[in-house]
Write a protein that holds these residues in place. Sequence first.
Motif, PDB file in Angstrom:
ATOM      1  N   MET A 105     -20.005  -8.439   1.954  1.00  0.00           N
ATOM      2  CA  MET A 105     -21.027  -7.537   1.414  1.00  0.00           C
ATOM      3  C   MET A 105     -21.085  -6.278   2.267  1.00  0.00           C
ATOM      4  N   ASP A 106     -21.008  -5.110   1.622  1.00  0.00           N
ATOM      5  CA  ASP A 106     -21.166  -3.846   2.335  1.00  0.00           C
ATOM      6  C   ASP A 106     -22.487  -3.833   3.098  1.00  0.00           C
ATOM      7  N   ALA A 107     -22.517  -3.065   4.180  1.00  0.00           N
ATOM      8  CA  ALA A 107     -23.742  -2.962   4.975  1.00  0.00           C
ATOM      9  C   ALA A 107     -24.832  -2.163   4.250  1.00  0.00           C
ATOM     10  N   ASP A 108     -24.484  -1.544   3.121  1.00  0.00           N
ATOM     11  CA  ASP A 108     -25.494  -0.788   2.366  1.00  0.00           C
ATOM     12  C   ASP A 108     -25.949  -1.569   1.129  1.00  0.00           C
ATOM     13  N   THR A 109     -25.825  -2.902   1.200  1.00  0.00           N
ATOM     14  CA  THR A 109     -26.340  -3.724   0.093  1.00  0.00           C
ATOM     15  C   THR A 109     -27.625  -4.435   0.527  1.00  0.00           C
ATOM     16  N   PHE A 215     -28.776  -5.160  -4.777  1.00  0.00           N
ATOM     17  CA  PHE A 215     -28.774  -3.724  -5.019  1.00  0.00           C
ATOM     18  C   PHE A 215     -27.860  -3.080  -3.985  1.00  0.00           C
ATOM     19  N   HIS A 216     -27.013  -2.146  -4.446  1.00  0.00           N
ATOM     20  CA  HIS A 216     -26.014  -1.504  -3.589  1.00  0.00           C
ATOM     21  C   HIS A 216     -26.331  -0.008  -3.514  1.00  0.00           C
ATOM     22  N   PHE A 217     -26.578   0.479  -2.298  1.00  0.00           N
ATOM     23  CA  PHE A 217     -26.872   1.911  -2.119  1.00  0.00           C
ATOM     24  C   PHE A 217     -25.552   2.672  -2.010  1.00  0.00           C
ATOM     25  N   THR A 221     -25.360   9.126   0.117  1.00  0.00           N
ATOM     26  CA  THR A 221     -26.708   9.112   0.699  1.00  0.00           C
ATOM     27  C   THR A 221     -27.205   7.675   0.805  1.00  0.00           C
ATOM     28  N   LYS A 222     -27.406   7.249   2.025  1.00  0.00           N
ATOM     29  CA  LYS A 222     -27.821   5.866   2.281  1.00  0.00           C
ATOM     30  C   LYS A 222     -29.324   5.820   2.562  1.00  0.00           C
ATOM     31  N   PRO A 223     -29.927   4.634   2.519  1.00  0.00           N
ATOM     32  CA  PRO A 223     -31.380   4.543   2.772  1.00  0.00           C
ATOM     33  C   PRO A 223     -31.768   5.182   4.105  1.00  0.00           C
TER      34      PRO A 223
HETATM   35 MN    MN Z   1     -21.343   0.484   0.006  1.00  0.00          MN
END
Ligand code: MN
Length: 405
Positions: A105-109, A215-217, A221-223
């Motif tokens: 899992m990506d770190a932005d999920t 949910f995948h950001f 632009t990340k959170p």
């Molecule tokens: Mn990602």
Amino acid sequence: MVSVVKDQAFVTLATNDVYCQGALVLCQSLRHHKTTRQIVALFTPQVSSNMRRALERLFDEVVEVNVLDSGDSAHLALLSRPELGVTFTKIHCWCLTQYSKCVFMDADTLVCNNIDDLFEREELSAAPDPGWPDCFNSGVFVYRPSLETYNQLLKFATENGSFDGGDQGLLNSFFSDWSTADIYKHLPFIYNLSAIAIYSYLPAFKQFGSSLKVFHFLGPTKPWHHKYDAQTKGVIQENMSPSDSLFIDFLNLWWDIYATCIWPLLVEYKAADTKMIEYQMPEAGDLQVKMRRQEETVAHEKPIKPAEILETQGHPQSTEKREKITAGPSMSSKRETEMMPSDTPGPSISPPHQEDVAASFADLSLEVEPTQSEKERRRWEEGNADYLGKDAFVNIQRKLDRFLK
Ligand code: MN
Ligand code: UDP
């Protein structure tokens, strides 16, 4: 009693302290939804030692990967394809052969529901990419660790490169029959949903989004690029319109976890960079004072105990000693140098925005939380938020659940 499955793991990757913050939020969201699987973080030498300790605290296992320092095939492959930096790092997840099956899992999920059922799937299972649905999105995928597959991937990458310059292009070319061979390898979209779905097909989002899992950001632009108002407990909605309200709900959910569970942990491990906050928000005059006060309170007066927070959230092993295993390889990447830690704002406190945020909240489909009393607000500012009560993660989650139902 729910039994813990030791030979299957969720795996994520962070090549710098900025992405580590996403990895920590992801880990906490998996724990909140009571996964019975192990949670593993791959990290590279660019990650600071304090941040590593924070990772070790929350993850079951942390694995250092460093292509540049190793004399193996990955190192050689990298010399001829230096542009494939982060991509090469990500495929190291196939080296985790102590596990029989993993979900990367990506770190932005962000996990919004238990997803342990993913382990019933086979390699390579993934959800369609919203931009080109005949390709899978490589932010969430099921795979089987294998050194043989790892070496084949390296060889393939060196010989063919990646059509998009990243891991997604490489993995789609390598697992090229994904779109045609086996429909069971197509994960439902709800296992990797990004804002694009909200904007491009809102009726479908309303129809099917209620069973959202991840949910995948996705995108630049990340959170952590947004600013957060710790008083209203919401993202500051600069350059956002009421039509962004659904997306803002997800941003707020990410930030609620960060502010409630991760920030206190980073303060405890001295991995929260207050200089970074000063640099990012010089206009927020009293911000650094307030953040320092919070840090001092946490560190010296009345320590917040992340262990307590985690235990109340169903962390199955929060008191167990964590194991650290150092494995092979990694490398620096173009994206890392573009995204230095100073790129990231911490939680911000900006009283002037309060009314704007309240007004924007009126537009949200999500139920608006009642305004905090002065007393509660003061406690929050002093770093004494009610982590086990009103401000507990479970209440934040309830907010999203209300929206989803
Ligand atoms: Mn990602
Ligand atoms: N990543 C990282 N450092 C970087 C860029 C990416 O650790 O500088 C890792 C991280 O796990 C991230 C994943 O690679 O989630 C894929 O990158 P990203 O999520 O930024 O790409 P997108 O999903 O937006 O295409």
